[in-house]
Write an enzyme that holds these catalytic residues in place. Structure first.
Site, PDB file in Angstrom:
ATOM      1  N   ALA A  14      17.951  24.637 -12.531  1.00 52.29           N
ATOM      2  CA  ALA A  14      18.156  24.304 -13.947  1.00 52.29           C
ATOM      3  C   ALA A  14      18.234  22.798 -14.252  1.00 52.29           C
ATOM      4  O   ALA A  14      17.489  22.295 -15.105  1.00 52.29           O
ATOM      5  CB  ALA A  14      19.388  25.043 -14.463  1.00 52.29           C
ATOM      6  N   ARG A  62      12.120  23.298  -9.520  1.00 52.02           N
ATOM      7  CA  ARG A  62      12.884  24.438 -10.035  1.00 52.02           C
ATOM      8  C   ARG A  62      14.365  24.107  -9.889  1.00 52.02           C
ATOM      9  O   ARG A  62      14.729  23.092  -9.307  1.00 52.02           O
ATOM     10  CB  ARG A  62      12.499  25.765  -9.355  1.00 52.02           C
ATOM     11  CG  ARG A  62      12.053  25.750  -7.939  1.00 52.02           C
ATOM     12  CD  ARG A  62      13.102  25.396  -6.933  1.00 52.02           C
ATOM     13  NE  ARG A  62      14.342  26.130  -7.104  1.00 52.02           N
ATOM     14  CZ  ARG A  62      15.519  25.748  -6.660  1.00 52.02           C
ATOM     15  NH1 ARG A  62      15.660  24.603  -6.001  1.00 52.02           N
ATOM     16  NH2 ARG A  62      16.610  26.446  -6.860  1.00 52.02           N
ATOM     17  N   ARG A  79       9.552  28.076 -18.904  1.00 49.84           N
ATOM     18  CA  ARG A  79      10.509  29.023 -18.300  1.00 49.84           C
ATOM     19  C   ARG A  79      11.646  29.243 -19.313  1.00 49.84           C
ATOM     20  O   ARG A  79      12.189  28.273 -19.853  1.00 49.84           O
ATOM     21  CB  ARG A  79      11.067  28.482 -16.967  1.00 49.84           C
ATOM     22  CG  ARG A  79       9.978  28.295 -15.907  1.00 49.84           C
ATOM     23  CD  ARG A  79      10.577  28.063 -14.533  1.00 49.84           C
ATOM     24  NE  ARG A  79      11.153  29.272 -13.981  1.00 49.84           N
ATOM     25  CZ  ARG A  79      11.929  29.293 -12.889  1.00 49.84           C
ATOM     26  NH1 ARG A  79      12.235  28.180 -12.265  1.00 49.84           N
ATOM     27  NH2 ARG A  79      12.414  30.441 -12.435  1.00 49.84           N
ATOM     28  N   ASN A 136      22.244  33.527 -13.389  1.00 51.83           N
ATOM     29  CA  ASN A 136      21.812  32.760 -12.209  1.00 51.83           C
ATOM     30  C   ASN A 136      20.791  33.609 -11.463  1.00 51.83           C
ATOM     31  O   ASN A 136      20.475  34.739 -11.866  1.00 51.83           O
ATOM     32  CB  ASN A 136      23.019  32.388 -11.332  1.00 51.83           C
ATOM     33  CG  ASN A 136      22.653  31.376 -10.255  1.00 51.83           C
ATOM     34  OD1 ASN A 136      21.999  30.364 -10.542  1.00 51.83           O
ATOM     35  ND2 ASN A 136      23.010  31.642  -9.013  1.00 51.83           N
ATOM     36  N   LYS A 137      20.286  33.070 -10.385  1.00 45.44           N
ATOM     37  CA  LYS A 137      19.233  33.722  -9.605  1.00 45.44           C
ATOM     38  C   LYS A 137      19.528  35.192  -9.333  1.00 45.44           C
ATOM     39  O   LYS A 137      20.666  35.558  -9.034  1.00 45.44           O
ATOM     40  CB  LYS A 137      19.082  32.950  -8.284  1.00 45.44           C
ATOM     41  CG  LYS A 137      18.026  33.436  -7.341  1.00 45.44           C
ATOM     42  CD  LYS A 137      16.679  33.640  -7.981  1.00 45.44           C
ATOM     43  CE  LYS A 137      16.150  32.440  -8.728  1.00 45.44           C
ATOM     44  NZ  LYS A 137      14.970  32.776  -9.588  1.00 45.44           N
ATOM     45  N   ASP A 141      22.022  29.014 -14.399  1.00 44.27           N
ATOM     46  CA  ASP A 141      20.900  28.628 -15.267  1.00 44.27           C
ATOM     47  C   ASP A 141      21.312  28.584 -16.730  1.00 44.27           C
ATOM     48  O   ASP A 141      20.751  27.841 -17.527  1.00 44.27           O
ATOM     49  CB  ASP A 141      19.727  29.577 -15.061  1.00 44.27           C
ATOM     50  CG  ASP A 141      19.092  29.282 -13.723  1.00 44.27           C
ATOM     51  OD1 ASP A 141      19.598  29.795 -12.703  1.00 44.27           O
ATOM     52  OD2 ASP A 141      18.134  28.492 -13.691  1.00 44.27           O
TER      53      ASP A 141
HETATM   54  O1  MRU Z   1      14.103  30.229 -10.208  1.00 48.62           O
HETATM   55  P1  MRU Z   1      14.852  28.999  -9.811  1.00 48.62           P
HETATM   56  O2  MRU Z   1      14.651  28.610  -8.384  1.00 48.62           O
HETATM   57  O3  MRU Z   1      14.596  27.861 -10.765  1.00 48.62           O
HETATM   58  O4  MRU Z   1      16.376  29.410  -9.972  1.00 48.62           O
HETATM   59  C1  MRU Z   1      17.352  28.490  -9.638  1.00 48.62           C
HETATM   60  C2  MRU Z   1      18.726  29.026  -9.705  1.00 48.62           C
HETATM   61  O5  MRU Z   1      18.949  30.170 -10.062  1.00 48.62           O
HETATM   62  C3  MRU Z   1      19.832  28.069  -9.408  1.00 48.62           C
HETATM   63  O6  MRU Z   1      20.904  28.723  -8.812  1.00 48.62           O
HETATM   64  C4  MRU Z   1      20.312  27.430 -10.716  1.00 48.62           C
HETATM   65  O7  MRU Z   1      19.235  26.880 -11.422  1.00 48.62           O
HETATM   66  C5  MRU Z   1      21.322  26.393 -10.498  1.00 48.62           C
HETATM   67  S1  MRU Z   1      20.621  24.971  -9.768  1.00 48.62           S
HETATM   68  C6  MRU Z   1      21.755  23.738  -9.651  1.00 48.62           C
END
Ligand code: MRU
Length: 371
Positions: free
Chosen positions: A54, A52, A95, A259-260, A249
């Site tokens: 991005a 997981r 995703r 983002n998350k 993301d």
């Molecule tokens: O659901 P995830 O764990 O894939 O989400 C990840 C994030 O939100 C990260 O902050 C984002 O992908 C940046 S990673 C360098």
């Protein structure tokens, strides 16, 4: 980069046996590596979050396409193209939010088509497409690490010389080919001699902060303290946090950042408390086709990930729960966006577009600042 701060984690790699990944659903309790021998396995690993983050999803997508095409028994270029399209569709359906996934699939499509077009015979076209896709996927992994290191060089100066930096989710080596985006900037700042301590939001419900950020930073000797997501405002108000930095993301043309889930809360709290809020992301995360964050698709994940922790129910049986996996932070809360080509600031519509026109300069950052 000093020995101590270099991340040694191999998030994903191409091996003779298949695509090898560390299983992030099992960290930190178990360090298990899985090898996927078909593209369906890689697609499932992305969907189930074995891998997981991005940029890591982008590399996995490219390796999944390469694996699928390599395994294909197609005897003609047309049949191989049909296989490619099926593989691309399967991987693209895993995703929806991280644009790196679609960026990676499109990049493999261009390589695939040019390999077919350039070959002298059908047989050579098939062999060339297979070989070039494997090479391209490996190149994308190496490039991702280099891009993260460039982002580190571009962003390290923005972080304070000492004190606590807050991060949300995991934007580290585990979320990328290696080194990390937000954690890459932190790594670079620590390497430059800054005395930085990280506060990691635990990041409910998937706990990327508690499980992954805490694991990789403590492994690399960077001081880290876990806080629950709800504590961030308290520590900001107490004056304990000097800056916040997160990954992304997808970033729209106007600088809105997906983002998350919980990132928006951190950004608003940071503004309220006069703390800079930085986003570190490669150009492959910026989607200039979308005018604003309103157009970014937000993945809805299973309610079970909210009602259960490590398989144990923490809510009454059959109660409803919501699980949007990402939120969108409006650009007005974003102090700066750190990329491998330099630092963008408001007005983002201009500064982000300008980054795509500028040359990569790994030594010096191009600062697009309004003052
Ligand atoms: O659901 P995830 O764990 O894939 O989400 C990840 C994030 O939100 C990260 O902050 C984002 O992908 C940046 S990673 C360098």
């Amino acid at each position: 980069m000093s020995e101590t701060q270099a991340s040694t984690i191999k998030t994903i790699e191409w091996t003779e046996a298949g695509v090898r990944m560390i299983d992030q659903t099992l960290l930190p309790a178990h360090e298990v590596y899985r090898t996927y021998t078909d593209y369906q396995g890689v697609a499932e690993a992305i969907r189930s979050m074995v891998i997981r983050g991005a940029p890591a999803i982008g590399v996995a997508a490219a390796m999944g396409v390469a694996l699928g095409v390599k395994n294909s028994n197609a005897a003609s270029a047309d049949a191989l193209r049909a296989d490619f399209e099926l593989i691309a569709r399967t991987i693209s359906a895993t995703r929806p939010t991280a644009v790196n996934l679609f960026w990676a699939v499109e990049r493999t499509r261009r390589v695939f088509e040019s390999a077919l077009a350039e070959a002298a015979s059908e047989e050579q076209a098939i062999a060339a497409a297979k070989e070039r896709l494997v090479k391209e996927a490996q190149r994308m992994l190496a490039e991702d690490i280099a891009v993260n290191e460039a982002m580190g060089r571009a962003g390290a100066a923005l972080l304070p010389d000492r004190g606590v930096v807050l991060t949300h989710c995991n934007a580290g080596a585990l979320a990328t080919g290696g080194y990390g985006t937000a954690l890459g900037v932190i790594r670079a700042a620590v390497d430059a001699g800054k005395k930085i301590e990280v506060f990691a939001d635990e990041t409910r419900p998937f706990l990327q902060g508690a499980r992954l950020t805490a694991w990789e930073l403590s492994r690399d000797g960077i001081p880290v303290t876990i806080i629950t997501d709800s504590m961030a405002g308290h520590f900001m108000k107490e004056g304990r946090i000097r800056a916040a930095i997160v990954g992304a993301d997808r970033i729209a043309a106007n600088g809105d950042v997906a983002n998350k889930i919980g990132t928006y809360t951190v950004a608003v709290l940071a503004r309220e408390n006069g703390i800079p809020f930085y986003v570190a992301a490669p150009l492959s995360t910026i989607d200039l086709k979308l005018a604003s964050g309103d157009e970014i698709p937000i993945e809805q994940r299973s309610a079970r990930e909210v009602t259960h922790v490590a398989g144990v129910a923490i809510a009454p049986e059959a109660v409803r729960a919501q699980h949007p996996a990402f939120d969108v932070t409006p650009h007005r809360y974003v102090t700066a966006i750190i990329t491998e080509r330099g630092v963008a600031r408001e007005p983002y519509t201009e500064s982000l577009a300008a980054l795509f026109g500028s040359k990569v300069n790994s030594r010096q950052s191009t600062v697009h600042s309004q003052g």
